[in-house]
Design an enzyme around this catalytic site. Structure first.
Site, mmCIF file in Angstrom:
data_model
loop_
_atom_site.group_PDB
_atom_site.id
_atom_site.type_symbol
_atom_site.label_atom_id
_atom_site.label_comp_id
_atom_site.label_asym_id
_atom_site.label_seq_id
_atom_site.Cartn_x
_atom_site.Cartn_y
_atom_site.Cartn_z
ATOM 1 N N GLY A 1 -43.446 -16.240 29.397
ATOM 2 C CA GLY A 1 -43.080 -17.654 29.340
ATOM 3 C C GLY A 1 -44.315 -18.512 29.217
ATOM 4 O O GLY A 1 -45.425 -18.047 29.484
ATOM 5 N N CYS B 1 -46.205 -10.250 31.163
ATOM 6 C CA CYS B 1 -47.016 -11.443 30.913
ATOM 7 C C CYS B 1 -46.778 -12.500 32.005
ATOM 8 O O CYS B 1 -47.151 -12.280 33.142
ATOM 9 C CB CYS B 1 -46.731 -11.969 29.512
ATOM 10 S SG CYS B 1 -47.999 -13.101 28.954
ATOM 11 N N TYR B 2 -46.142 -13.606 31.722
ATOM 12 C CA TYR B 2 -45.843 -14.569 32.802
ATOM 13 C C TYR B 2 -45.078 -13.867 33.915
ATOM 14 O O TYR B 2 -45.286 -14.142 35.101
ATOM 15 C CB TYR B 2 -45.016 -15.750 32.269
ATOM 16 C CG TYR B 2 -44.690 -16.764 33.350
ATOM 17 C CD1 TYR B 2 -45.597 -17.755 33.689
ATOM 18 C CD2 TYR B 2 -43.487 -16.701 34.058
ATOM 19 C CE1 TYR B 2 -45.322 -18.672 34.709
ATOM 20 C CE2 TYR B 2 -43.202 -17.612 35.073
ATOM 21 C CZ TYR B 2 -44.125 -18.593 35.389
ATOM 22 O OH TYR B 2 -43.850 -19.497 36.386
ATOM 23 N N HIS C 1 -47.209 -7.655 25.812
ATOM 24 C CA HIS C 1 -45.791 -7.672 25.427
ATOM 25 C C HIS C 1 -45.377 -6.334 24.802
ATOM 26 O O HIS C 1 -45.591 -6.123 23.614
ATOM 27 C CB HIS C 1 -45.532 -8.801 24.421
ATOM 28 C CG HIS C 1 -45.590 -10.148 25.040
ATOM 29 N ND1 HIS C 1 -44.497 -10.743 25.623
ATOM 30 C CD2 HIS C 1 -46.620 -11.014 25.207
ATOM 31 C CE1 HIS C 1 -44.841 -11.926 26.105
ATOM 32 N NE2 HIS C 1 -46.128 -12.108 25.873
ATOM 33 N N GLU D 1 -42.504 -5.403 24.016
ATOM 34 C CA GLU D 1 -41.315 -5.522 23.162
ATOM 35 C C GLU D 1 -41.637 -5.832 21.708
ATOM 36 O O GLU D 1 -40.780 -5.710 20.851
ATOM 37 C CB GLU D 1 -40.355 -6.584 23.719
ATOM 38 C CG GLU D 1 -40.894 -7.999 23.800
ATOM 39 C CD GLU D 1 -41.742 -8.247 25.042
ATOM 40 O OE1 GLU D 1 -42.119 -7.276 25.721
ATOM 41 O OE2 GLU D 1 -42.056 -9.417 25.333
ATOM 42 N N GLY E 1 -17.164 -11.895 5.305
ATOM 43 C CA GLY E 1 -18.493 -11.567 5.824
ATOM 44 C C GLY E 1 -18.362 -10.534 6.942
ATOM 45 O O GLY E 1 -17.255 -10.257 7.422
ATOM 46 N N VAL E 2 -19.500 -9.980 7.364
ATOM 47 C CA VAL E 2 -19.456 -8.877 8.328
ATOM 48 C C VAL E 2 -18.830 -9.297 9.668
ATOM 49 O O VAL E 2 -17.976 -8.595 10.205
ATOM 50 C CB VAL E 2 -20.880 -8.329 8.600
ATOM 51 C CG1 VAL E 2 -20.834 -7.157 9.544
ATOM 52 C CG2 VAL E 2 -21.536 -7.930 7.317
ATOM 53 N N ASP E 3 -19.234 -10.464 10.178
ATOM 54 C CA ASP E 3 -18.783 -10.839 11.521
ATOM 55 C C ASP E 3 -17.271 -11.058 11.567
ATOM 56 O O ASP E 3 -16.583 -10.548 12.453
ATOM 57 C CB ASP E 3 -19.489 -12.112 11.999
ATOM 58 C CG ASP E 3 -20.993 -11.972 11.976
ATOM 59 O OD1 ASP E 3 -21.465 -10.826 11.912
ATOM 60 O OD2 ASP E 3 -21.695 -12.991 12.018
ATOM 61 N N LYS F 1 -26.530 -8.705 15.753
ATOM 62 C CA LYS F 1 -26.030 -8.482 14.386
ATOM 63 C C LYS F 1 -25.996 -6.997 13.995
ATOM 64 O O LYS F 1 -25.028 -6.515 13.434
ATOM 65 C CB LYS F 1 -26.925 -9.250 13.406
ATOM 66 C CG LYS F 1 -26.423 -9.243 11.992
ATOM 67 C CD LYS F 1 -25.380 -10.307 11.809
ATOM 68 C CE LYS F 1 -24.893 -10.388 10.384
ATOM 69 N NZ LYS F 1 -23.939 -11.501 10.232
#
Ligand code: XMP
Length: 518
Positions: free
Chosen positions: A57, A84-85, A175, A177, A230-232, A374
Site C-alpha cells: 500500500g 511490502c507495506y 512483491h 505476486e 459475449g463470454v460473460d 475473467k
C-alpha cells in the site's frame, strides 16, 4: 459465500493487490480481497480465514492514522504473510521498527541473497544462489519484531524476507505476486501449503456449488437474462440453464449492428444446441431508423444505450412471473477499492447496457460469476461445454458496428463493413494469429477514394484494419503484422468486397488512440 477453506487478503491499497488473488486462484485456493477499513474483529470471526495476507500500500506506517489490521488478526492462530507495506505494518504492530526511506527507497528489480533456511516458506527458492524480486518501497524495516528471523537480504533491504516460524508469520519487502519476481508463485505455493489448503477451488467444484446456490436463491421463480453472445453473458446463461432449466428466458437484442452471421450463431447455439428459451428481439429497424442521419459518436452511443434499455424492458415485461435479472458481473467489478482520499470507496461497474434496470423493473439480481476472474469464467465456460470458438472470442462492444462506422450509418455501409470484417478475421484465423490478438476489426471510413480495377475507374470506400494486443483493454499496442500478411489481406478485401477499393492499417497505440474508432 464459498464453503471452501478461505484465505483473506487485507487490502492496504496497493496497485497490485488483485494479482495476489490471481496467483492464489491459480493454486486452486479460494481467497477474497477486503479493504482494511472493513476488516473488524467481528468480520474476522465470521470470515474465519485459514490464512491471511496483508497487501502492499502507498501509506507510511509512521504516519498518524495510517492503515492497520485489527490486533486480533494476530490471535487467530493462522499463518500471515505481509507484503511490502504489509511487512512494515506487521513489524510495527509486533514490536519492530520502521524508518522513512531516506536514501534507501528501492524501486524495480533487485536480487535477494539467502541468509538462513526456512523450507516452510522458501522451499524451491535460492536454488541458483539468489532470486530476482521486484521492490517498490519508500520506508523500510530497520528492526525486526521479537521472534522474527531473517531469511533473505538485498543490498537495500536487509530484511527482505523475514519470519517467525513458531507463529507462522512471514513478511517480505518485495512483491512476490508480480511477473518481475519470477519465482514468486513458489512462495505463495509454500505459504498456502503450510496453511493446510487443499487446493480444492476447481471449476468442476465451483460449477456444482454455483448451481446449488442458484437453485436456493431462485426457488420456483423465473429469471431473465440479457444475452449478448459475449463470454460473460453466455456462461451466465448456460450455468443458469443447468441450474433451473425452463425457469430461465434469455433475451438477445439484435440492434442490426452485429457482425456477419452473429445473430444466427448466437440463436442457434443457445436455442438449438442448449435448448435455452430465447427471445430473439430483432429490432434492427428501430435502431437503424433512430440512428439515421446521426454522425456524432456520443449521440450514437446514447441513442443505442437508451433504445437497448427500452427494448430489453419491453421483452422482459412480456415474461410472466419474472422475479430475477441475471447479470454476468465479475469479481474485479465488485472488489471494493481502498481510497485514501476519503474513506472506503466502492467501485461497482454496472453491467453494460442493463445498469439500473433491476431497480426500475423491480427485479432482484442473480450474479453467479461474481466470485470469478475473467480467465476463470473462460475455464467455467470450458467446463460447461461452451465451444472454444466462443470462449476465446475477441471483445465486441455493446454499440457494435455503429462505432466502427465513423460518420453516418447506412445499411449499405454496414453490409460492406460486415463483409470486409469477415474476410479480415478469416485471414487472421488462417494465419493462426487470432489468439495472439486482443481485438481485431475493420472500420469503414467516411471517405471514398479513386481506384482502378480492370480497365475501369472505381470510386469506393476506404477502410481501416485495426488489431491490438492488450491485457485489459485500458492500454493497447497495435499488432505488428508482416507486410506480406497486410498485402494479402488488402488484396482479398478489395477483390472480395464490392464497395471497398482502398485498405489502410491503423498503427495507433492506446493511448493516444482508443481501440475503437469512436
Ligand atoms: P476503447 O475504444 O475505449 O475500448 O479503447 C476499450 C475496450 O472496451 C470496448 N468498448 C466497449 N464495450 N460497451 C462495451 O461493452 C461499450 O460501449 C464499449 N466501448 C468500447 C472496446 O471494444 C475495447 O475492447
Amino acid at each position: 459465500m464459498s464453503t471452501h477453506d478461505r484465505l483473506l487478503i487485507i487490502d492496504f491499497g496497493s496497485q497490485v493487490t488483485q494479482l495476489i488473488a490471481r496467483r492464489l486462484r491459480e493454486l486452486n485456493v479460494y481467497c477474497e480481497i477486503h479493504p482494511y477499513q472493513n476488516v473488524t474483529d467481528a468480520f474476522l470471526a465470521e470470515f474465519a480465514p485459514k490464512a491471511v495476507i496483508f497487501s502492499g500500500g502507498p501509506a507510511s506506517v509512521i504516519d498518524d492514522g495510517s492503515p492497520r489490521p485489527p490486533e486480533s488478526v494476530f490471535d487467530l492462530g493462522v499463518p500471515i504473510l505481509g507484503i511490502c507495506y504489509g511487512q512494515q505494518v506487521m513489524m510495527h504492530m509486533l514490536g519492530g521498527k520502521v524508518e522513512r526511506g531516506h536514501g534507501t527507497a528501492e524501486f524495480g528489480r533487485a536480487y535477494v541473497e539467502p541468509k538462513a533456511r526456512n523450507d516452510d516458506l522458501l522451499f524451491g527458492w535460492f536454488l541458483d544462489g539468489r532470486e530476482q524480486v521486484w521492490m517498490s518501497h519508500g520506508d523500510h524495516v530497520s528492526q525486526i519484531a521479537p521472534g522474527f528471523e531473517v531469511y533473505g537480504t538485498s543490498p537495500n533491504a536487509p530484511f527482505a524476507i523475514t519470519g517467525d516460524p513458531a507463529r507462522r508469520f512471514f513478511a517480505v519487502q518485495f512483491h512476490p505476486e508480480v511477473h518481475h519476481t519470477p519465482n514468486g508463485k513458489t512462495l505463495y505455493e509454500n505459504f498456502v501449503r503450510m496453511a493446510g489448503f487443499k487446493g480444492d477451488w476447481t471449476m468442476g467444484a465451483y460449477r456444482e456449488e454455483a448451481i446449488a446456490r442458484i437453485r436456493e436463491q431462485v426457488g420456483d421463480s423465473h429469471v431473465i437474462c440479457g444475452l449478448s453472445g459475449g463470454v460473460d453473458s453466455s456462461v451466465t446463461a448456460i450455468l443458469l440453464h443447468e441450474a433451473i432449466g425452463d425457469q430461465l428466458t434469455c433475451v438477445f437484442v439484435d440492434h442490426g449492428l452485429l457482425r456477419m452471421n452473429e445473430a444466427d450463431e448466437v440463436v442457434s447455439m443457445f436455442r438449438d444446441h442448449y435448448n435455452i428459451k430465447l427471445i430473439h428481439a430483432d429490432e434492427s429497424d428501430l435502431f437503424l431508423g433512430e440512428l439515421e442521419g446521426v454522425s456524432d459518436p456520443e449521440t450514437k452511443r446514447k441513442t443505442i444505450g437508451r433504445l437497448f434499455i427500452d427494448v430489453f424492458q419491453k421483452y422482459a415485461g412480456q415474461i410472466d412471473g419474472a422475479e430475477f435479472l441475471a447479470q454476468g458481473t465479475l469479481y474485479p467489478d465488485v472488489i471494493e477499492s481502498v481510497s485514501f482520499s476519503g474513506g472506503p470507496s466502492v467501485t461497482i461497474k454496472s453491467h453494460h447496457n442493463v445498469g439500473g434496470l433491476p431497480e426500475k423493473m423491480g427485479l432482484k439480481l442473480v450474479e453467479p460469476l461474481r466470485e470469478l476472474f475473467k480467465d476463470e469464467v473462460r475455464a467455467l465456460g470450458h467446463e460447461l461445454g461452451l465451444p472454444a470458438s466462443f470462449i476465446g472470442r475477441h471483445p465486441f462492444p455493446g454499440p457494435g458496428l455503429a462505432i466502427r462506422c465513423p460518420g453516418e450509418i447506412t445499411r449499405d455501409k454496414l453490409d460492406i463493413l460486415r463483409k470486409a470484417d469477415a474476410v479480415y478475421i478469416d485471414q487472421i484465423r488462417k494465419h493462426g494469429l487470432y489468439d495472439e490478438i486482443w481485438q481485431a476489426f475493420v472500420a469503414i471510413l467516411p471517405v471514398r477514394t479513386v481506384g482502378v480495377m480492370g480497365d475501369g475507374r472505381t470510386y469506393d470506400y476506404a477502410c481501416a484494419l485495426r488489431a491490438v494486443t492488450s491485457v485489459d483493454g485500458m492500454t493497447a499496442d497495435y499488432y505488428p503484422f508482416t507486410h506480406d500478411f497486410l498485402g494479402e489481406t488488402a488484396t482479398r478485401i478489395i477483390n472480395e468486397v464490392k464497395g471497398i477499393n482502398r485498405v489502410t492499417y491503423d498503427i495507433t497505440s492506446k493511448p493516444p488512440g482508443t481501440i475503437e474508432w469512436e
